[in-house]
Enzyme design. Structure first.
Site, short mmCIF file in Angstrom:
data_model
loop_
_atom_site.label_atom_id
_atom_site.label_comp_id
_atom_site.label_asym_id
_atom_site.label_seq_id
_atom_site.Cartn_x
_atom_site.Cartn_y
_atom_site.Cartn_z
CE LYS A 106 -3.84 -2.48 2.34
NZ LYS A 106 -4.29 -2.67 3.77
CE1 TYR B 269 -9.09 -3.44 0.70
CE2 TYR B 269 -8.43 -1.90 -0.17
CZ TYR B 269 -7.83 -3.24 0.88
OH TYR B 269 -6.38 -2.99 1.71
CG ASN C 24 -3.41 -2.61 7.02
OD1 ASN C 24 -2.98 -1.81 6.36
ND2 ASN C 24 -4.24 -2.95 7.96
CG HIS D 174 -5.03 -7.17 -0.06
ND1 HIS D 174 -6.14 -6.84 0.06
CD2 HIS D 174 -4.84 -7.91 -1.13
CE1 HIS D 174 -6.16 -7.33 -0.56
NE2 HIS D 174 -6.59 -7.90 -1.45
CD GLU E 92 -8.78 -9.48 -3.01
OE1 GLU E 92 -7.24 -9.98 -3.73
OE2 GLU E 92 -8.77 -9.12 -2.66
P1 GTP Z 1 -6.54 -6.69 3.37
O1 GTP Z 1 -5.21 -7.25 3.21
O2 GTP Z 1 -6.36 -4.74 2.71
O3 GTP Z 1 -7.46 -6.59 2.45
O4 GTP Z 1 -6.70 -6.10 5.11
P2 GTP Z 1 -8.08 -7.46 5.39
O5 GTP Z 1 -8.54 -7.77 4.58
O6 GTP Z 1 -6.41 -7.53 6.77
O7 GTP Z 1 -9.07 -6.29 6.46
P3 GTP Z 1 -10.42 -5.54 5.64
O8 GTP Z 1 -10.20 -6.75 3.99
O9 GTP Z 1 -11.19 -6.44 6.56
O10 GTP Z 1 -9.68 -4.49 5.71
C1 GTP Z 1 -9.37 -3.88 4.48
C2 GTP Z 1 -8.87 -2.49 5.18
O11 GTP Z 1 -9.24 -1.70 5.12
C3 GTP Z 1 -7.84 -2.81 6.34
O12 GTP Z 1 -5.99 -3.46 5.52
C4 GTP Z 1 -7.48 -2.03 6.69
O13 GTP Z 1 -7.26 -1.17 6.36
C5 GTP Z 1 -8.68 -1.08 6.62
N1 GTP Z 1 -9.77 -1.04 7.63
C6 GTP Z 1 -10.22 -2.39 8.15
N2 GTP Z 1 -10.85 -2.33 9.54
C7 GTP Z 1 -10.60 -0.96 9.72
C8 GTP Z 1 -11.41 0.02 10.61
O14 GTP Z 1 -12.59 -0.51 11.53
N3 GTP Z 1 -11.00 1.39 10.43
C9 GTP Z 1 -10.47 1.86 9.61
N4 GTP Z 1 -9.50 3.15 9.35
N5 GTP Z 1 -10.24 1.00 8.60
C10 GTP Z 1 -10.17 -0.51 8.72
MG MG Z 2 -8.73 -7.62 3.23
#
Ligand code: GTP
Ligand code: MG
Length: 130
Positions: free
Chosen positions: A9, A49, A112, A115, A126
């Protein structure tokens, strides 16, 4: 062989973590089969997303992904989807273990670093999307 979509990212690119991420996946034994650095269109970030579009943080998530170049990669190898998620660590860096990428390099869920696809089916979607 199984493939996963892995993306560094904008914060990871800005902080100079491209080599570190690639090193960890290579050292585990996975094979890099595609890599592209690009600036992401808003519409592409929204599609990627789409499952999170009803969440309150969706707008800031899309803002984050389009804030600078990303490194889009496809990695291949046995169980790369599940193992890749382990290498990356838990979504919220407050919960990700030291030794994982997020555990070692991030403190905020909204920044973070990386991805990784969460299932083989989503990996295929994807990879086609990106
Ligand atoms: P990805 O690998 O990026 O898809 O992350 P993930 O699979 O571990 O988590 P998810 O798909 O649920 O969420 C995608 C992204 O949204 C996360 O990596 C975070 O950057 C963001 N995100 C998820 N939950 C939160 C939240 O509660 N607050 C905020 N600000 N961002 C969030
Ligand atoms: Mg995810």
């Amino acid at each position: 062989d199984e493939r996963s979509y892995i993306m560094i990212k904008p914060d990871g690119v800005q902080r100079g973590l491209i080599g570190e991420v690639i090193k960890r996946f290579e050292q585990k034994g996975f094979k890099l089969v595609g890599l592209r650095m690009l600036n992401v269109e808003r519409s592409l970030a929204e599609k990627h997303y789409a499952d999170l579009s009803s969440r309150p943080f969706f707008g800031s998530l899309v803002d984050y992904i389009v804030s600078g170049p990303v490194v889009a990669m496809v990695w291949e190898g046995r169980n790369v989807v599940v193992t890749g998620r382990k290498i990356i660590g838990a979504t919220n860096p407050a919960a990700s273990e030291p030794g994982t990428i997020r555990g070692d390099y991030a403190i905020e869920v909204g920044r973070n670093v990386i991805h990784g696809s969460d299932s083989v089916e989503n990996a295929q979607k994807e990879i086609a999307l990106w």
